[in-house]
Design a protein around this motif. Structure first.
Motif, mmCIF file in Angstrom:
data_model
loop_
_atom_site.group_PDB
_atom_site.id
_atom_site.type_symbol
_atom_site.label_atom_id
_atom_site.label_comp_id
_atom_site.label_asym_id
_atom_site.label_seq_id
_atom_site.Cartn_x
_atom_site.Cartn_y
_atom_site.Cartn_z
ATOM 1 N N PRO A 1 0.824 -1.211 0.000
ATOM 2 C CA PRO A 1 0.000 0.000 0.000
ATOM 3 C C PRO A 1 0.862 1.268 0.000
ATOM 4 O O PRO A 1 1.974 1.285 0.542
ATOM 5 C CB PRO A 1 -0.803 -0.107 1.295
ATOM 6 N N GLU A 2 0.319 2.290 -0.604
ATOM 7 C CA GLU A 2 1.016 3.574 -0.723
ATOM 8 C C GLU A 2 1.450 4.112 0.644
ATOM 9 O O GLU A 2 2.577 4.586 0.803
ATOM 10 C CB GLU A 2 0.072 4.562 -1.401
ATOM 11 N N ASP A 3 0.559 4.025 1.629
ATOM 12 C CA ASP A 3 0.887 4.542 2.964
ATOM 13 C C ASP A 3 2.073 3.803 3.573
ATOM 14 O O ASP A 3 2.926 4.416 4.220
ATOM 15 C CB ASP A 3 -0.317 4.424 3.904
ATOM 16 N N GLU A 4 2.117 2.512 3.365
ATOM 17 C CA GLU A 4 3.220 1.714 3.891
ATOM 18 C C GLU A 4 4.531 2.063 3.181
ATOM 19 O O GLU A 4 5.593 2.147 3.803
ATOM 20 C CB GLU A 4 2.914 0.229 3.735
ATOM 21 N N ILE B 1 5.309 4.931 1.847
ATOM 22 C CA ILE B 1 5.739 6.245 2.339
ATOM 23 C C ILE B 1 6.279 6.131 3.764
ATOM 24 O O ILE B 1 7.277 6.771 4.103
ATOM 25 C CB ILE B 1 4.597 7.271 2.227
ATOM 26 N N LEU B 2 5.653 5.309 4.578
ATOM 27 C CA LEU B 2 6.145 5.085 5.940
ATOM 28 C C LEU B 2 7.557 4.506 5.909
ATOM 29 O O LEU B 2 8.441 4.955 6.646
ATOM 30 C CB LEU B 2 5.199 4.149 6.689
ATOM 31 N N ASN C 1 9.965 7.201 4.982
ATOM 32 C CA ASN C 1 10.203 8.112 6.102
ATOM 33 C C ASN C 1 11.176 7.549 7.134
ATOM 34 O O ASN C 1 11.761 8.307 7.911
ATOM 35 C CB ASN C 1 8.886 8.469 6.790
ATOM 36 N N SER D 1 8.570 16.359 1.341
ATOM 37 C CA SER D 1 7.174 16.481 0.933
ATOM 38 C C SER D 1 7.015 16.325 -0.582
ATOM 39 O O SER D 1 6.104 15.646 -1.061
ATOM 40 C CB SER D 1 6.629 17.835 1.387
ATOM 41 N N ARG E 1 7.457 12.644 -1.440
ATOM 42 C CA ARG E 1 6.265 11.870 -1.076
ATOM 43 C C ARG E 1 5.126 12.136 -2.062
ATOM 44 O O ARG E 1 4.414 11.223 -2.462
ATOM 45 C CB ARG E 1 5.821 12.199 0.352
ATOM 46 N N ARG E 2 4.981 13.378 -2.478
ATOM 47 C CA ARG E 2 3.933 13.736 -3.447
ATOM 48 C C ARG E 2 4.161 13.019 -4.777
ATOM 49 O O ARG E 2 3.205 12.572 -5.422
ATOM 50 C CB ARG E 2 3.889 15.239 -3.664
ATOM 51 N N LYS F 1 2.753 9.611 -4.475
ATOM 52 C CA LYS F 1 1.283 9.633 -4.492
ATOM 53 C C LYS F 1 0.749 9.830 -5.904
ATOM 54 O O LYS F 1 -0.219 9.166 -6.305
ATOM 55 C CB LYS F 1 0.769 10.716 -3.561
ATOM 56 N N ARG G 1 1.374 6.557 -7.918
ATOM 57 C CA ARG G 1 0.442 5.502 -7.522
ATOM 58 C C ARG G 1 -0.975 5.806 -8.026
ATOM 59 O O ARG G 1 -1.707 4.906 -8.426
ATOM 60 C CB ARG G 1 0.454 5.326 -5.999
#
Length: 82
Positions: free
Chosen positions: A41-44, A46-47, A50, A64, A67-68, A71, A74
């Motif tokens: 998943p995208e959130d994972e 990015i995590l 980070n 930022s 990360r964008r 996003k 994806r």
């Protein structure tokens, strides 16, 4: 990354040519830190990004922007694989 992604950024996201190139460049930069093609998943993703030491040393605005770029990429994949 393909010309399809570049064209999508210009047409669907209404980015200017220079901005679309910047997004692609940032995505290449992100790929040096982490494999963006991972099937997670995208959130994972990015995590995980980070948590990378070298990523943490970047300016917050650069972080930022990177990360964008993930996003946007994806989102492009979701819209073109459905």
């Amino acid at each position: 990354m393909t010309n399809d992604f570049h064209n999508w950024l210009i047409e669907k996201c209404e980015l200017k040519l220079r901005s679309a190139r910047d997004v692609q460049s940032r995505l290449k930069r992100v790929n040096k830190f982490i494999d963006i093609s991972q099937n997670i998943p995208e959130d994972e993703l990015i995590l995980n990004l980070n948590r990378i030491k070298d990523f943490k040393t970047l300016q917050p605005t650069v972080q930022s922007q990177l990360r964008r770029s993930i996003k946007l990429y994806r989102k492009f994949l979701r819209e073109n694989n459905s």
